[in-house]
Design a protein around this motif. Structure first.
Motif, PDB file in Angstrom:
ATOM      1  N   GLU A  17       0.821  -1.213   0.000  1.00 36.78           N
ATOM      2  CA  GLU A  17       0.000   0.000   0.000  1.00 36.78           C
ATOM      3  C   GLU A  17       0.857   1.266   0.000  1.00 36.78           C
ATOM      4  O   GLU A  17       0.483   2.269  -0.617  1.00 36.78           O
ATOM      5  N   LEU A  18       1.992   1.241   0.673  1.00 40.60           N
ATOM      6  CA  LEU A  18       2.886   2.401   0.653  1.00 40.60           C
ATOM      7  C   LEU A  18       3.470   2.610  -0.740  1.00 40.60           C
ATOM      8  O   LEU A  18       3.628   3.748  -1.190  1.00 40.60           O
ATOM      9  N   ARG A  54       2.848   6.037  -5.906  1.00 42.23           N
ATOM     10  CA  ARG A  54       2.507   6.158  -7.323  1.00 42.23           C
ATOM     11  C   ARG A  54       1.221   6.944  -7.571  1.00 42.23           C
ATOM     12  O   ARG A  54       0.930   7.293  -8.704  1.00 42.23           O
ATOM     13  N   CYS A  55       0.428   7.208  -6.533  1.00 40.19           N
ATOM     14  CA  CYS A  55      -0.867   7.859  -6.766  1.00 40.19           C
ATOM     15  C   CYS A  55      -0.703   9.344  -7.058  1.00 40.19           C
ATOM     16  O   CYS A  55       0.311   9.955  -6.722  1.00 40.19           O
ATOM     17  N   GLU A  56      -1.712   9.909  -7.684  1.00 37.58           N
ATOM     18  CA  GLU A  56      -1.719  11.321  -8.047  1.00 37.58           C
ATOM     19  C   GLU A  56      -1.745  12.180  -6.790  1.00 37.58           C
ATOM     20  O   GLU A  56      -2.295  11.786  -5.764  1.00 37.58           O
ATOM     21  N   ALA A  99      -3.752   8.614   2.313  1.00 41.85           N
ATOM     22  CA  ALA A  99      -3.051   8.651   3.601  1.00 41.85           C
ATOM     23  C   ALA A  99      -4.008   8.343   4.740  1.00 41.85           C
ATOM     24  O   ALA A  99      -3.669   7.611   5.673  1.00 41.85           O
ATOM     25  N   GLN A 100      -5.211   8.888   4.682  1.00 48.67           N
ATOM     26  CA  GLN A 100      -6.191   8.612   5.739  1.00 48.67           C
ATOM     27  C   GLN A 100      -6.573   7.141   5.764  1.00 48.67           C
ATOM     28  O   GLN A 100      -6.721   6.549   6.830  1.00 48.67           O
TER      29      GLN A 100
END
Length: 101
Positions: free
Chosen positions: A53-54, A59-61, A69-70
């Motif tokens: 997940e990290l 890689r996420c926008e 993050a939440q």
């Protein structure tokens, strides 16, 4: 056998050959094998999921990062979360400006 000077063999410094980062993060096969190990050990499965997940977070926008993050915080860092990683210190799990219980 001579290593060509400089303490390097095969283009690597000796500490690179044995470091966790080199073997389990930078080397694709080592990374895959270590992640499969984590997934296969029930007590370490949450750590493997957190790692995945990290990497997805990286890689996420930019506009998606707050929500991502939440979700990470709730799932992995909050006691009672779906895959709480209790082995992490409060210094690691505490969000900027927030205190962890």
């Amino acid at each position: 056998a001579q290593d060509g000077g400089g303490g390097m063999q095969n283009g690597l410094r000796p500490e690179e050959e044995t470091s966790f980062r080199w073997q389990c993060v930078e080397q694709p096969i080592g990374k895959l094998l270590f992640q499969r190990f984590l997934e296969g050990e029930p007590s370490l499965a949450a750590a493997g999921a957190l790692w995945a997940e990290l990497e997805a977070y990286e890689r996420c926008e930019e506009q998606e990062r707050g929500r991502a993050a939440q979700e990470l915080r709730g799932r992995f860092f909050t006691p009672g979360g779906a895959q709480h990683c209790g082995f992490l210190s409060s210094a690691v799990t505490g969000a900027a400006g927030e205190a962890t219980p």
